[in-house]
Design a protein around this motif. Structure first.
Motif, PDB file in Angstrom:
ATOM      1  N   GLU A 236       0.834  -1.195   0.000  1.00 18.43           N
ATOM      2  CA  GLU A 236       0.000   0.000   0.000  1.00 18.43           C
ATOM      3  C   GLU A 236       0.871   1.249   0.000  1.00 18.43           C
ATOM      4  O   GLU A 236       1.861   1.335   0.744  1.00 18.43           O
ATOM      5  CB  GLU A 236      -0.907   0.016   1.228  1.00 18.43           C
ATOM      6  N   ILE A 237       0.484   2.190  -0.839  1.00 22.55           N
ATOM      7  CA  ILE A 237       1.189   3.470  -0.886  1.00 22.55           C
ATOM      8  C   ILE A 237       0.353   4.490  -0.127  1.00 22.55           C
ATOM      9  O   ILE A 237      -0.854   4.609  -0.360  1.00 22.55           O
ATOM     10  CB  ILE A 237       1.446   3.904  -2.336  1.00 22.55           C
ATOM     11  N   VAL A 238       1.001   5.199   0.791  1.00 23.92           N
ATOM     12  CA  VAL A 238       0.316   6.171   1.641  1.00 23.92           C
ATOM     13  C   VAL A 238       0.911   7.557   1.447  1.00 23.92           C
ATOM     14  O   VAL A 238       2.066   7.699   1.046  1.00 23.92           O
ATOM     15  CB  VAL A 238       0.398   5.777   3.139  1.00 23.92           C
ATOM     16  N   GLN A 239       0.103   8.548   1.751  1.00 22.51           N
ATOM     17  CA  GLN A 239       0.590   9.922   1.749  1.00 22.51           C
ATOM     18  C   GLN A 239       1.356  10.132   3.051  1.00 22.51           C
ATOM     19  O   GLN A 239       0.855   9.801   4.130  1.00 22.51           O
ATOM     20  CB  GLN A 239      -0.575  10.890   1.643  1.00 22.51           C
ATOM     21  N   ALA A 240       2.554  10.641   2.951  1.00 25.99           N
ATOM     22  CA  ALA A 240       3.364  10.884   4.145  1.00 25.99           C
ATOM     23  C   ALA A 240       2.775  12.040   4.943  1.00 25.99           C
ATOM     24  O   ALA A 240       2.332  13.032   4.381  1.00 25.99           O
ATOM     25  CB  ALA A 240       4.800  11.204   3.759  1.00 25.99           C
ATOM     26  N   THR A 241       2.755  11.871   6.240  1.00 25.66           N
ATOM     27  CA  THR A 241       2.327  12.919   7.164  1.00 25.66           C
ATOM     28  C   THR A 241       3.488  13.191   8.114  1.00 25.66           C
ATOM     29  O   THR A 241       4.397  12.353   8.238  1.00 25.66           O
ATOM     30  CB  THR A 241       1.105  12.461   7.988  1.00 25.66           C
ATOM     31  N   PRO A 242       3.470  14.328   8.806  1.00 25.96           N
ATOM     32  CA  PRO A 242       4.548  14.575   9.768  1.00 25.96           C
ATOM     33  C   PRO A 242       4.696  13.442  10.788  1.00 25.96           C
ATOM     34  O   PRO A 242       5.812  13.094  11.169  1.00 25.96           O
ATOM     35  CB  PRO A 242       4.136  15.884  10.432  1.00 25.96           C
ATOM     36  N   ALA A 243       3.586  12.830  11.191  1.00 26.40           N
ATOM     37  CA  ALA A 243       3.643  11.743  12.167  1.00 26.40           C
ATOM     38  C   ALA A 243       4.329  10.504  11.598  1.00 26.40           C
ATOM     39  O   ALA A 243       4.949   9.739  12.342  1.00 26.40           O
ATOM     40  CB  ALA A 243       2.233  11.387  12.636  1.00 26.40           C
ATOM     41  N   LEU A 244       4.243  10.297  10.284  1.00 21.95           N
ATOM     42  CA  LEU A 244       4.835   9.121   9.648  1.00 21.95           C
ATOM     43  C   LEU A 244       6.238   9.373   9.100  1.00 21.95           C
ATOM     44  O   LEU A 244       6.944   8.432   8.752  1.00 21.95           O
ATOM     45  CB  LEU A 244       3.958   8.654   8.481  1.00 21.95           C
ATOM     46  N   ALA A 245       6.624  10.628   9.000  1.00 23.44           N
ATOM     47  CA  ALA A 245       7.805  11.010   8.229  1.00 23.44           C
ATOM     48  C   ALA A 245       9.146  10.769   8.911  1.00 23.44           C
ATOM     49  O   ALA A 245      10.186  10.980   8.299  1.00 23.44           O
ATOM     50  CB  ALA A 245       7.704  12.486   7.833  1.00 23.44           C
ATOM     51  N   GLY A 246       9.151  10.271  10.126  1.00 24.05           N
ATOM     52  CA  GLY A 246      10.399  10.124  10.879  1.00 24.05           C
ATOM     53  C   GLY A 246      11.458   9.273  10.207  1.00 24.05           C
ATOM     54  O   GLY A 246      12.653   9.504  10.394  1.00 24.05           O
ATOM     55  N   SER A 247      11.052   8.287   9.407  1.00 21.07           N
ATOM     56  CA  SER A 247      12.030   7.399   8.779  1.00 21.07           C
ATOM     57  C   SER A 247      12.507   7.895   7.418  1.00 21.07           C
ATOM     58  O   SER A 247      13.401   7.297   6.824  1.00 21.07           O
ATOM     59  CB  SER A 247      11.436   5.993   8.627  1.00 21.07           C
ATOM     60  N   LEU A 248      11.938   8.980   6.920  1.00 19.43           N
ATOM     61  CA  LEU A 248      12.326   9.463   5.592  1.00 19.43           C
ATOM     62  C   LEU A 248      13.793   9.886   5.499  1.00 19.43           C
ATOM     63  O   LEU A 248      14.462   9.547   4.522  1.00 19.43           O
ATOM     64  CB  LEU A 248      11.394  10.580   5.129  1.00 19.43           C
ATOM     65  N   PRO A 249      14.328  10.628   6.469  1.00 15.17           N
ATOM     66  CA  PRO A 249      15.758  10.986   6.357  1.00 15.17           C
ATOM     67  C   PRO A 249      16.660   9.759   6.249  1.00 15.17           C
ATOM     68  O   PRO A 249      17.613   9.750   5.459  1.00 15.17           O
ATOM     69  CB  PRO A 249      16.034  11.771   7.644  1.00 15.17           C
ATOM     70  N   ALA A 250      16.352   8.704   6.989  1.00 14.80           N
ATOM     71  CA  ALA A 250      17.173   7.487   6.921  1.00 14.80           C
ATOM     72  C   ALA A 250      17.048   6.822   5.551  1.00 14.80           C
ATOM     73  O   ALA A 250      18.038   6.294   5.024  1.00 14.80           O
ATOM     74  CB  ALA A 250      16.762   6.515   8.024  1.00 14.80           C
TER      75      ALA A 250
ATOM     76  N   GLY B 152       4.582   7.184  -0.169  1.00 18.61           N
ATOM     77  CA  GLY B 152       5.544   6.106  -0.055  1.00 18.61           C
ATOM     78  C   GLY B 152       4.955   4.821   0.474  1.00 18.61           C
ATOM     79  O   GLY B 152       3.761   4.735   0.780  1.00 18.61           O
ATOM     80  N   ILE B 153       5.812   3.840   0.585  1.00 20.19           N
ATOM     81  CA  ILE B 153       5.448   2.517   1.085  1.00 20.19           C
ATOM     82  C   ILE B 153       6.086   2.332   2.450  1.00 20.19           C
ATOM     83  O   ILE B 153       7.301   2.493   2.601  1.00 20.19           O
ATOM     84  CB  ILE B 153       5.939   1.415   0.122  1.00 20.19           C
ATOM     85  N   LEU B 154       5.255   1.988   3.408  1.00 18.96           N
ATOM     86  CA  LEU B 154       5.732   1.681   4.754  1.00 18.96           C
ATOM     87  C   LEU B 154       5.880   0.177   4.921  1.00 18.96           C
ATOM     88  O   LEU B 154       5.032  -0.602   4.448  1.00 18.96           O
ATOM     89  CB  LEU B 154       4.733   2.182   5.800  1.00 18.96           C
TER      90      LEU B 154
ATOM     91  N   PHE C 290       9.502   3.941   6.102  1.00 19.77           N
ATOM     92  CA  PHE C 290       9.375   4.079   4.656  1.00 19.77           C
ATOM     93  C   PHE C 290      10.495   3.304   3.967  1.00 19.77           C
ATOM     94  O   PHE C 290      11.667   3.456   4.314  1.00 19.77           O
ATOM     95  CB  PHE C 290       9.432   5.549   4.224  1.00 19.77           C
ATOM     96  N   ILE C 291      10.105   2.482   2.984  1.00 24.62           N
ATOM     97  CA  ILE C 291      11.093   1.765   2.183  1.00 24.62           C
ATOM     98  C   ILE C 291      11.115   2.301   0.750  1.00 24.62           C
ATOM     99  O   ILE C 291      11.957   1.894  -0.052  1.00 24.62           O
ATOM    100  CB  ILE C 291      10.846   0.243   2.181  1.00 24.62           C
TER     101      ILE C 291
END
Length: 164
Positions: free
Chosen positions: A2-16, A54-56, A61-62
């Motif tokens: 499933e592809i989801v819209q990133a939110t600030p609450a979900l975005a913590g793994s994006l920098p990595a 993205g895909i969680l 996020f992967i």
């Protein structure tokens, strides 16, 4: 997947995710992304504007992509066939998730998103030195429309268009 819209609450793994992708590219001698691009400010801004998807997997996020109509100035020199285009920016798949068809899945999402929002095409660019990215777009029906250069990049970028 499933592809989801990133939110600030979900975005913590994006920098990595982006950091791992940069490191992986560099290990292959591909100097497409660096310390300055893409940076955490840009990624946070994509999330804030609601443009990053993205895909969680296991809560991180992967894969991710930014979708909008922001056209780089360099695209003005390209002979596009359609101009109501959705622009793909920063499509990334985690190095440890590559080879599972995730890039193709992300492209399918982008194409369905574009159709649903009544765009007539998709525009994007890929670094010529990144053979895997160029091949992904070639294999999925994206047509080469020309090349552009971006500052501080040794090689040009191929501009692709897919008419929907």
């Amino acid at each position: 997947m499933e592809i989801v819209q990133a939110t600030p609450a979900l975005a913590g793994s994006l920098p990595a995710l982006f950091s791992a992708a940069k490191k992986h590219l560099r290990s292959q001698g591909i100097k497409q992304w660096d310390f300055f691009y893409p940076n955490s400010f840009l990624i946070r801004n994509d999330v804030k504007k609601g443009e990053l998807y993205g895909i969680l997997e296991d809560g991180r996020f992967i894969a991710a992509v930014t979708l909008n109509t922001v056209t780089p100035r360099e695209y003005e020199q390209i002979s596009w066939t359609h101009h109501r285009a959705l622009i793909i920016h920063r499509l990334v798949v985690s190095p440890d998730a590559q080879g599972r068809g995730i890039g193709k899945h992300m492209l399918s999402f982008c194409e369905n998103f574009a159709r649903a929002h009544q765009y007539d095409s998709i525009h994007l660019d890929a670094y010529t030195d990144n053979a895997a990215a160029v091949s992904l777009y070639d294999r999925n029906g994206y047509q080469r429309r020309g090349e552009v250069r971006f500052p501080m990049r040794r090689h040009p970028f191929i501009c692709f268009e897919k008419v929907l």
